[in-house]
Scaffold this motif. Structure first.
Motif, mmCIF file in Angstrom:
data_model
loop_
_atom_site.group_PDB
_atom_site.id
_atom_site.type_symbol
_atom_site.label_atom_id
_atom_site.label_comp_id
_atom_site.label_asym_id
_atom_site.label_seq_id
_atom_site.Cartn_x
_atom_site.Cartn_y
_atom_site.Cartn_z
ATOM 1 N N GLY B 94 -37.933 102.295 21.901
ATOM 2 C CA GLY B 94 -38.334 103.326 22.858
ATOM 3 C C GLY B 94 -39.773 103.747 22.657
ATOM 4 O O GLY B 94 -40.528 103.910 23.613
ATOM 5 N N MET B 97 -41.993 100.973 23.932
ATOM 6 C CA MET B 97 -41.951 100.892 25.390
ATOM 7 C C MET B 97 -42.767 102.009 26.037
ATOM 8 O O MET B 97 -43.530 101.773 26.975
ATOM 9 N N PRO B 132 -41.183 97.469 33.554
ATOM 10 C CA PRO B 132 -39.850 98.067 33.441
ATOM 11 C C PRO B 132 -38.729 97.033 33.461
ATOM 12 O O PRO B 132 -37.734 97.184 32.752
ATOM 13 N N VAL B 135 -38.262 95.459 30.076
ATOM 14 C CA VAL B 135 -37.684 96.454 29.176
ATOM 15 C C VAL B 135 -36.168 96.492 29.331
ATOM 16 O O VAL B 135 -35.416 96.444 28.367
ATOM 17 N N ARG B 136 -35.740 96.575 30.566
ATOM 18 C CA ARG B 136 -34.305 96.685 30.833
ATOM 19 C C ARG B 136 -33.573 95.431 30.345
ATOM 20 O O ARG B 136 -32.540 95.523 29.699
ATOM 21 N N VAL B 165 -33.190 103.982 29.357
ATOM 22 C CA VAL B 165 -34.554 103.922 29.899
ATOM 23 C C VAL B 165 -34.863 105.171 30.714
ATOM 24 O O VAL B 165 -35.950 105.749 30.620
ATOM 25 N N GLN B 169 -37.984 107.846 29.835
ATOM 26 C CA GLN B 169 -39.104 108.173 30.718
ATOM 27 C C GLN B 169 -39.042 109.616 31.195
ATOM 28 O O GLN B 169 -40.055 110.295 31.286
#
Lengths: 207, 207
Positions: B94, B97, B132, B135-136, B165, B169
């Motif tokens: 995290g 990211m 993104p 990341v996912r 996620v 954010q």
DNA sequence: GTCTATATAAAGATAGAC
DNA sequence: GTCTATCTTTATATAGAC
């Protein structure tokens, strides 16, 4: 001191007001579709009006953009009842919020403002405050009540509100912004809201 | 079949390659700052190059935008160890990211692609997938492992990844996109990541 | 206040010399 | 392949008649 004062006032007569409305509607539509790079010719054509009329009303392209953005200040939002059931209130609110956030008009104006955030920071602020900002504001008070009532753990209401909104939107909205996924339909929105409420409750209610 | 084939190839000589790099760098910078409405003159000036050189290399404004976007395809990402500790792995991931997502360069290219999503859907896809999306993807596999290992409740790994996620954010990133809040510093990012992990664990680990 | 017609500047793209 | 100079189109904005 009168009703409203735009920079150049050209809306005294009824016909003037109609034209003005037509321009604003066309401006929103064209800017949403093509961005701020769209030409004033296109806006004028979309409104069925001469370009000069457009300038009489709004003075410049920036003036038109400001007038278009200002419209969003007056959007309203469903309230939350602090005495209501936690899950039911959050579900209804979440459902309502998602419908707004995934509305094509909201998408258009937000894309526009994100793109022009550096050029017109004040307008980006207005549009954010009228959309996600207002949502968060409404939730914070509700969360505070629910913490005081002992339904939620003793957490920062601000953080709880933030997390609930985040869970609601999920990645779907980000992909929607990028144009990768279409907007969810009513059923999907409902399911997304239910899931967000379920996850939120697990994390935030007293066990 | 050789190294790379752009539409018009003008990078045979070392000097050509240097110019090409300079144009790409300037293109990214200028597009990020002024959007796709930025002029080719500005890009040429930023690269210290004649406008014609720019056209020799990329053929058109769209060609330059495509070349600039393609750069992001090769971005890499920290991996996750399925055998590692759940909280520690998520925290490190995290943190990493968020540093990427709040990087000014990421902000610029994403704003650009969001604005041009209708005009260049494929480019928006590329940039999303490199950011993104990647990341996912990385998270889903990790979540699946942790579900199989019994550390997480038996949930859909996709949904777990999505929620983590989202929690990471939060609203902060949305406000960052709108230019309403500045990027968080290293300490703030750390705290945001810690909070996201804590909320996620409450909601998703077996109790 | 609204139209038609136009001024003026700047954009994307190209020609031609080196 | 790179430069200078230029073509052509289109943009924002305005003049002047009604």
């Amino acid at each position: 001191m009168s009703e409203q004062d735009e920079i150049p006032r050209a809306a005294a007569t009824p016909r003037g007001r109609r034209k003005r409305e037509a321009i604003l509607a066309a401006g929103l539509k064209v800017f949403m579709a093509e961005g701020y790079a769209a030409s004033m010719d296109r806006v004028a054509a979309g409104a069925g009006v001469a370009k000069q009329t457009l300038y009489s009303h709004f003075g410049s392209k920036e003036g038109l953009l400001r007038a278009v953005s200002d419209r969003f200040k007056h959007d309203t939002l469903r309230g939350l009842d602090p005495a209501g059931d936690l899950g039911a209130e959050l579900l209804a609110f979440g459902d309502h919020m998602m419908r707004k956030l995934f509305d094509p008009e909201t998408l258009g104006i937000q894309r526009l403002m994100i793109a022009q955030a550096d050029a017109f920071p004040d307008l980006a602020r207005i549009v954010y405050a009228a959309g996600p900002g207002r949502v968060r504001e409404a939730l914070v008070e509700f969360m505070r009540s629910k913490v005081e009532q002992g339904e939620l753990r003793p957490v920062d209401p601000d953080e709880a509100a933030e997390d609930f909104v985040a869970l609601l939107q999920g990645g779907r909205r980000q992909r929607y912004l990028f144009g990768i996924e279409r907007a969810p339909d009513a059923g999907e929105i409902r399911r997304m809201a239910q899931r967000a409420v379920a996850v939120f409750r697990r994390a935030y209610t007293v066990s």
